[in-house]
Design an enzyme around this catalytic site. Sequence first.
Site, PDB file in Angstrom:
ATOM      1  N   SER A 149      33.354  24.847 -45.188  1.00 33.89           N
ATOM      2  CA  SER A 149      33.935  23.677 -44.547  1.00 33.89           C
ATOM      3  C   SER A 149      35.428  23.899 -44.426  1.00 33.89           C
ATOM      4  O   SER A 149      36.013  24.687 -45.178  1.00 33.89           O
ATOM      5  CB  SER A 149      33.662  22.430 -45.396  1.00 33.89           C
ATOM      6  OG  SER A 149      34.424  21.325 -44.936  1.00 33.89           O
ATOM      7  N   TYR A 171      33.744  17.158 -53.613  1.00 35.44           N
ATOM      8  CA  TYR A 171      33.224  17.958 -52.489  1.00 35.44           C
ATOM      9  C   TYR A 171      34.170  19.113 -52.173  1.00 35.44           C
ATOM     10  O   TYR A 171      33.734  20.255 -51.971  1.00 35.44           O
ATOM     11  CB  TYR A 171      33.028  17.071 -51.260  1.00 35.44           C
ATOM     12  CG  TYR A 171      32.447  17.807 -50.076  1.00 35.44           C
ATOM     13  CD1 TYR A 171      31.153  18.325 -50.120  1.00 35.44           C
ATOM     14  CD2 TYR A 171      33.187  17.993 -48.909  1.00 35.44           C
ATOM     15  CE1 TYR A 171      30.621  19.002 -49.037  1.00 35.44           C
ATOM     16  CE2 TYR A 171      32.650  18.664 -47.828  1.00 35.44           C
ATOM     17  CZ  TYR A 171      31.378  19.172 -47.896  1.00 35.44           C
ATOM     18  OH  TYR A 171      30.853  19.849 -46.822  1.00 35.44           O
TER      19      TYR A 171
END
Length: 231
Positions: free
Chosen positions: A136, A149
């Site tokens: 990501s 996260y």
Amino acid sequence: MIIVISGASKGIGKAIAIQFAQKKHTLVLLARGEDTLLQAKYEAQQFGAEVHSFVCDISNENSVKEVIQQVFEKIGVPDVLINNAGVGGFKTLANFSVEEYDRMMDINVKGSFLLTKYILPAMQHHKRGHIIAIASDVSKRTFYSGSLYCATKYAQDAMFSALRKEVRHDNIKVSVVYSGMVDTYFEGNVPSDKPERLRSEDIAQAVDYIVSAPGNVVIDELMIHPIQQEY
């Protein structure tokens, strides 16, 4: 090529499967949900590709060992491993439970580690292979409510960036994809063709581009965003 894809039952993983099914590669689809996995398998098979599916909990070592052994025995040594499976959760750090921490770390980091650990030695033996991590853009930045996260994605990025240095001499490529916002099923969302987000198919095409590079070329990192996203 034999291509293993984790988290292949929907979203980005399913789009990657469809992308490579159209090129008639042999696919090995892994996911926890049997119904959605079988549906993804069926859709990929409509392009005439050879498609295998295995229910697998990538956070469980025994589950991974058993599935990868079956892959070796029934299909062969994978040419490409795509570590796509992941989960998220977004709130301030103090509001996360230990169980939520374990779940996110186990799937995003441990899952990628286990799949790579049990496939990599066979790749090294054959002196070929390509390992891809769908990370990501938050492997490179942080944001409010993203402490846990982001931590998993920073860890995933570091693991594969270091692995790249370990296996280059074995003729094995390691690539990391840093995606921006994607309109997918992540954390219960439903795709809605939001223009400010990427489509799963955009990521699938990027992965295809990485895999299709000439044998002497490795695309170490690929950052991809929707043009509307502020970074």
